[in-house]
Design a protein around this motif. Structure first.
Motif, short mmCIF file in Angstrom:
data_model
loop_
_atom_site.label_atom_id
_atom_site.label_comp_id
_atom_site.label_asym_id
_atom_site.label_seq_id
_atom_site.Cartn_x
_atom_site.Cartn_y
_atom_site.Cartn_z
N LEU A 1 16.24 -10.15 1.80
CA LEU A 1 16.24 -8.71 1.57
C LEU A 1 15.04 -8.30 0.73
N ILE A 2 14.74 -9.06 -0.32
CA ILE A 2 13.59 -8.76 -1.18
C ILE A 2 12.31 -8.73 -0.36
N ASP A 3 12.14 -9.73 0.49
CA ASP A 3 10.93 -9.83 1.30
C ASP A 3 10.81 -8.67 2.28
N SER A 4 11.93 -8.24 2.84
CA SER A 4 11.89 -7.12 3.79
C SER A 4 11.57 -5.80 3.06
N LEU A 5 12.12 -5.64 1.87
CA LEU A 5 11.83 -4.43 1.09
C LEU A 5 10.37 -4.40 0.66
N ALA A 6 9.84 -5.57 0.30
CA ALA A 6 8.43 -5.65 -0.09
C ALA A 6 7.53 -5.31 1.09
N ALA A 7 7.89 -5.78 2.28
CA ALA A 7 7.10 -5.49 3.47
C ALA A 7 7.10 -4.00 3.78
N GLU A 8 8.23 -3.34 3.57
CA GLU A 8 8.31 -1.91 3.80
C GLU A 8 7.46 -1.14 2.79
N ARG A 9 7.51 -1.58 1.53
CA ARG A 9 6.69 -0.95 0.50
C ARG A 9 5.21 -1.13 0.80
N GLN A 10 4.82 -2.31 1.28
CA GLN A 10 3.43 -2.57 1.64
C GLN A 10 3.00 -1.67 2.80
N LYS A 11 3.90 -1.44 3.74
CA LYS A 11 3.60 -0.58 4.87
C LYS A 11 3.34 0.86 4.40
N GLN A 12 4.14 1.31 3.45
CA GLN A 12 3.93 2.65 2.89
C GLN A 12 2.57 2.74 2.21
N LEU A 13 2.22 1.70 1.46
CA LEU A 13 0.93 1.69 0.76
C LEU A 13 -0.23 1.69 1.75
N ASP A 14 -0.12 0.86 2.77
CA ASP A 14 -1.20 0.78 3.77
C ASP A 14 -1.39 2.10 4.49
N GLY A 15 -0.34 2.90 4.57
CA GLY A 15 -0.42 4.17 5.29
C GLY A 15 -1.06 5.30 4.50
N LEU A 16 -1.34 5.10 3.22
CA LEU A 16 -1.98 6.14 2.41
C LEU A 16 -3.42 6.33 2.86
N THR A 17 -3.87 7.57 2.90
CA THR A 17 -5.22 7.86 3.41
C THR A 17 -6.17 8.42 2.37
N ASN A 18 -5.64 9.04 1.30
CA ASN A 18 -6.51 9.68 0.31
C ASN A 18 -6.47 8.95 -1.03
N VAL A 19 -6.47 7.63 -0.97
CA VAL A 19 -6.50 6.82 -2.18
C VAL A 19 -7.64 5.81 -2.05
N SER A 20 -8.06 5.26 -3.17
CA SER A 20 -9.18 4.33 -3.16
C SER A 20 -8.74 2.93 -2.76
N ALA A 21 -9.71 2.13 -2.37
CA ALA A 21 -9.44 0.72 -2.05
C ALA A 21 -8.95 -0.01 -3.30
N THR A 22 -9.47 0.38 -4.46
CA THR A 22 -9.04 -0.24 -5.71
C THR A 22 -7.56 0.02 -5.96
N PHE A 23 -7.12 1.26 -5.73
CA PHE A 23 -5.70 1.59 -5.91
C PHE A 23 -4.84 0.73 -4.99
N LYS A 24 -5.25 0.58 -3.74
CA LYS A 24 -4.45 -0.22 -2.81
C LYS A 24 -4.41 -1.69 -3.23
N GLU A 25 -5.51 -2.19 -3.76
CA GLU A 25 -5.52 -3.58 -4.20
C GLU A 25 -4.59 -3.78 -5.40
N LEU A 26 -4.65 -2.86 -6.35
CA LEU A 26 -3.79 -2.97 -7.53
C LEU A 26 -2.32 -2.84 -7.15
N GLU A 27 -2.01 -1.92 -6.26
CA GLU A 27 -0.62 -1.72 -5.88
C GLU A 27 -0.09 -2.85 -5.00
N THR A 28 -0.98 -3.49 -4.25
CA THR A 28 -0.57 -4.69 -3.52
C THR A 28 -0.20 -5.80 -4.51
N ALA A 29 -0.99 -5.90 -5.60
CA ALA A 29 -0.66 -6.87 -6.65
C ALA A 29 0.68 -6.52 -7.29
#
Length: 444
Positions: free
Chosen positions: A149-177
Motif C-alpha cells: 500500500l505504501i509503495d502504491s501511494l508513493a507512486a500516486e504521489r510521484q505521478k501528481q508531482l510529475d504532472g506539475l507544469t509551472n514548477v522548477s526542476a529543482t522543486f521536482k527533485e526535492l519533492e521526489t526526495a
C-alpha cells in the motif's frame, strides 16, 4: 533575529539611450492574504531548510490585523521551504502569492505566481504520523501488505508531482526526495504502529528496503527537506549499523548531525561549561549557515543561565483577562508549560496540582500555562477537567524566541525577584529534585 521586512516598490524606467537591459534577478517574495485561527496576530513563518535543525534565526514574523489579514514583502535570495503551523510553503524569489491559511494544511488556498507548487504542498505527509501510514490509519495485516500500500501511494504521489507544469526542476527533485524519504519513514515506523514485539528481527527484515533509500538521500541539497533530515537522523543514531551499513555520508551531512547533537544538549539544559564547549565547537564548522545558527543558539541559551532576568510573557486567564508573568513576582514561580494535545503534559498535571497543595500558604506560586493556539480547545478541555489552580493560556512569541520552548512539557523556576533559577527545571513527578530546589529557595 526574527523580522518582517517591508519594502516600498518603485517602478524602474529606462530613459532613451540607456543601453541594454540590466534586469536584476528577483530577491523578494510578495505575500498577502489571511491567516485564520492562529491564536495571535504575530504569526511565525518558520524557515524549514537544513539549518532549521539547529536554530530559528531565519524565521520571519508575519504581522496581521485582528482578522488575520496581512500584506508584506520579504527578502529571499533563493528558493526555500517555510512553514506556518502545519502548512509547508515553498517560496521562490519573484513569487507573488495570495493565500488563505488555517491550522489545517489541506484547507489552504493559494493564488498567483508560485501557487502550483504550494497547492501541491498542501498534501505533504507528516513524519511524526509515520508519513504514508497516516498515524496508523493505513496499517494492513502484515508488513508486506502494508508495504504494498505504501509503495502504491508513493507512486500516486510521484505521478501528481510529475504532472506539475509551472514548477522548477529543482522543486521536482526535492519533492521526489521527500517521497522517497516518506517511504523509508513509513517502513521504519511500521514497527511502532503495528507494535512489533521482536524489533531486532523486524529491523533486519526491512533493512534491505531502507538502506538503498538512505543511500539515495545522501545528497547535501536534500537536507532542505524536513522528512529527509528525519530519516537521515536514523543513520546517526544507535541504529546506524542496521540502517546505514556501507553508506559514507558527505562531510556536510555529517557536520549537520554533529551540530544537532550539541543543540540537543542545549535544548535540555544550560550551563556555562556547556555554552563554552559549544562556542568552541562552532569555531570548527565549515558551513556558514550552520555556524550562524549554533552561535545564535549559544547566545540565546546564555541568557537562560541562572541569575539572568526572566523573560516576561503575556498570559490570558479563562475569563479573558490579560496579565503578564511578571505581575506574579514576589513569590517563587514554578511554571508548567503544557498543551491539551500533549499526552506527557497531561500526565504531569496531577503531580503539579498535588505539589501546589503541598506548598499551599508558602511563598511559591504555581502557574500552569497552556501553549494551545486554539483557545476554544483549551477552554473546552478545562470545562471537563477539574483544576484547583488558576489556569492561563499564552501564545506569546517570547516562549519560542527567548525561553527557547521547542518541546513540552517544560518547567521553569523563577525567583521572587523575577530572575531565572532554572529554565529547564525538574518535572513535578521528579518530586525529590523539585522539592529540594523549591525548599532551598524558600530558605534563602
Amino acid at each position: 533575529m526574527k523580522k518582517t521586512i517591508y519594502f516600498l516598490l518603485a517602478g524602474c524606467f529606462c530613459l532613451a539611450g540607456c543601453g541594454q537591459d540590466h534586469t536584476e534577478p528577483a530577491t523578494t517574495v510578495h505575500l498577502k492574504g489571511q491567516l485564520t485561527d492562529m491564536g495571535t496576530v504575530d504569526v511565525p513563518m518558520r524557515y524549514d531548510g537544513a539549518s532549521s535543525l539547529l536554530g530559528n534565526s531565519r524565521d520571519i514574523l508575519l504581522h496581521t490585523d485582528s482578522a488575520g489579514y496581512f500584506d508584506t514583502i520579504v527578502t529571499i535570495k533563493e528558493p526555500a521551504y517555510y512553514s506556518i503551523c502545519r502548512n509547508t510553503l515553498y517560496l521562490t524569489p519573484g513569487d507573488d502569492l495570495t493565500l488563505k491559511i488555517t491550522q489545517s494544511n489541506q484547507e489552504a488556498e493559494f493564488q498567483g505566481t508560485g501557487a502550483e507548487a504550494n497547492n501541491y504542498m498542501k498534501y505533504r505527509l507528516f513524519p511524526k504520523g509515520g508519513s504514508f501510514l497516516e498515524a496508523g490509519g493505513n496499517l494492513r495485516g502484515s508488513f508486506d501488505a502494508t508495504k504494498a500500500l505504501i509503495d502504491s501511494l508513493a507512486a500516486e504521489r510521484q505521478k501528481q508531482l510529475d504532472g506539475l507544469t509551472n514548477v522548477s526542476a529543482t522543486f521536482k527533485e526535492l519533492e521526489t526526495a521527500r517521497i522517497r524519504a516518506d517511504v523509508a519513514n513509513s517502513y521504519i515506523c511500521y514497527g511502532s504502529y503495528a507494535r512489533v514485539e521482536d524489533r531486532a528481527a523486524f529491523t533486519a527484515q526491512i533493512a534491505p528496503y531502507v538502506q538503498p533509500l538512505l543511500a539515495g538521500l545522501n545528497n547535501d541539497a536534500y537536507l532542505d527537506v524536513a522528512v529527509v533530515r528525519d530519516v537521515l537522523s536514523y543513520a546517526f543514531s544507535p541504529m546506524k549499523d542496521q540502517w546505514a551499513s556501507g553508506i559514507e555520508f558527505s562531510p556536510h551531512i555529517s557536520e549537520l548531525y554533529r551540530s544537532a547533537e550539541w543543540i540537543e544538549k542545549l535544548n535540555s539544559q544550560v550551563t556555562k561549561q556547556l555554552t563554552d564547549s559549544v562556542t568552541a565547537y562552532a569555531a570548527t564548522l565549515n558551513d556558514s549557515s550552520f555556524k550562524a545558527e549554533v552561535i545564535a543558539k549559544v547566545e540565546q541559551s546564555g541568557k537562560l543561565l541562572p541569575g539572568h532576568p526572566a523573560f516576561d510573557i503575556e498570559l490570558e486567564d479563562t475569563e479573558g483577562n490579560t496579565i503578564h508573568l511578571s505581575d506574579l513576582k514576589g513569590n517563587v514561580l514554578y511554571v508548567d508549560l503544557w498543551a491539551t494535545w500533549c499526552g506527557p503534559c497531561k500526565q504531569e498535571s496531577p503531580y503539579f496540582e498535588k505539589l501546589a497543595k503541598a506548598y499551599a500558604g508558602k511563598a511559591v506560586t504555581f502557574v500552569p500555562v497552556s501553549t494551545d493556539t486554539n483557545q476554544k480547545a483549551w477552554l473546552s478541555y478545562l470545562a471537563h477537567e477539574k483544576k484547583a489552580l488558576k489556569q492561563y493560556n499564552s501564545v506569546d512569541t517570547s516562549l519560542r524566541t527567548h525561553w527557547e520552548i521547542h518541546y513540552i512539557p517544560r518547567f521553569l523556576v523563577i525567583d521572587k525577584n523575577f530572575n531565572i533559577v532554572d529554565a529547564y527545571a525538574p518535572r513535578p513527578s521528579e518530586k525529590e529534585k523539585i522539592t529540594a530546589l523549591l525548599d532551598r529557595l524558600l530558605a534563602e
